[in-house]
Design an enzyme around this catalytic site. Structure first.
Site, PDB file in Angstrom:
ATOM      1  N   ASP A   7      38.037  29.398 131.228  1.00  0.00           N
ATOM      2  CA  ASP A   7      36.606  29.164 131.402  1.00  0.00           C
ATOM      3  C   ASP A   7      36.062  28.849 130.006  1.00  0.00           C
ATOM      4  OD1 ASP A   7      33.993  29.105 132.458  1.00  0.00           O
ATOM      5  OD2 ASP A   7      33.693  31.219 131.955  1.00  0.00           O
ATOM      6  N   GLU A  67      38.000  24.692 134.005  1.00  0.00           N
ATOM      7  CA  GLU A  67      36.790  24.263 134.685  1.00  0.00           C
ATOM      8  C   GLU A  67      36.313  22.943 134.094  1.00  0.00           C
ATOM      9  OE1 GLU A  67      33.588  27.120 136.353  1.00  0.00           O
ATOM     10  OE2 GLU A  67      32.939  26.551 134.337  1.00  0.00           O
ATOM     11  N   ASP A 140      33.189  36.027 131.890  1.00  0.00           N
ATOM     12  CA  ASP A 140      33.977  34.873 131.447  1.00  0.00           C
ATOM     13  C   ASP A 140      35.452  35.053 131.819  1.00  0.00           C
ATOM     14  OD1 ASP A 140      31.846  33.443 129.734  1.00  0.00           O
ATOM     15  OD2 ASP A 140      31.829  35.514 129.006  1.00  0.00           O
TER      16      ASP A 140
END
Length: 178
Positions: A7, A67, A140
Site C-alpha cells: 500500500d 494498489e 496501512d
C-alpha cells in the site's frame, strides 16, 4: 505460494506478506515503512525502496501486488504517490517478480464484498480472513495485506484474457483510472 502486497504512501508505506494454498490464506508478516518526516522526497523514496528491497530479499515471495493510483483533486499528492509506486514496482522487478496492480475499489470488493468499504471494514475482514484475531494492525498494514489477499483471490479465479486493449477495458471497468 507467497504473495507480497504494498500500500504505497509517502508518509507511511504498508506491506504485507501472505501464504496462499488451496483455498486458504494465512499471515506471514506485515509492517510499515516510515521514512524520517524531515527528509526530502528523494531521500524518502530511497528509504522506501531500500526497505522494500530488504523485505523482498528476506521473504522471497512468488507474487507481488500493489494498489494502483487513483484520481484525486490534489495533483501534487498523486505525483508523490506515483514516485512511491515507481520505486515499489522497481523493487519487485529487480527481485525477479512481475508486479500486479489493483484499484482500491477492486481490493475492497475482493476482501469485504463491496467496493465502498471503509478502511476499518477492510481491516476487520483482513484479520478474520488471515485468522490473526486481535493482532493490532495499522491501517496501512491491513490495506497491504488486503491487496495481497485480493491478488491471491484473483489468481484462483484467473481466466485467460485477450491481449486486446478494448477487451481489457470492457472486462475491467473499475481498473481504468481517469
Amino acid at each position: 505460494m507467497t504473495v507480497f502486497g504494498v500500500d504505497p504512501g509517502t508518509v507511511i508505506t504498508g506491506y504485507g506478506i501472505i501464504r496462499y494454498s488451496g483455498n486458504e490464506v494465512s499471515w506471514i508478516s506485515s509492517g510499515i515503512i516510515k521514512p524520517p518526516p524531515a527528509d526530502d522526497m528523494a531521500n524518502r523514496i530511497t528509504f522506501i525502496y531500500e526497505n522494500l528491497e530488504k523485505e523482498l530479499k528476506f521473504h522471497t515471495p512468488d507474487e507481488f501486488a500493489i494498489e494502483t493510483s487513483f484520481y484525486g483533486k490534489n495533483v501534487q499528492s498523486a505525483l508523490k504517490i506515483g514516485y512511491v509506486r515507481g520505486v515499489s514496482l522497481l523493487a519487485a522487478v529487480k527481485s525477479g517478480i512481475q508486479p500486479s496492480e489493483y484499484s482500491p475499489r477492486e481490493v475492497k470488493k475482493a476482501v469485504v464484498g463491496k467496493g465502498s468499504a471503509s478502511k476499518q471494514q477492510v481491516q476487520y475482514m483482513v484479520q478474520k480472513l488471515l485468522g490473526i484475531g486481535n493482532k493490532k494492525l495499522r491501517l496501512d498494514e491491513s490495506d497491504a495485506l488486503a491487496i495481497a489477499i485480493c491478488h491471491a483471490f484473483k489468481l484462483k479465479s484467473f481466466t485467460p484474457r485477450s491481449s486486446s486493449w478494448k477487451d481489457f477495458i470492457e472486462s475491467n471497468p473499475d481498473r481504468i483510472v481517469g
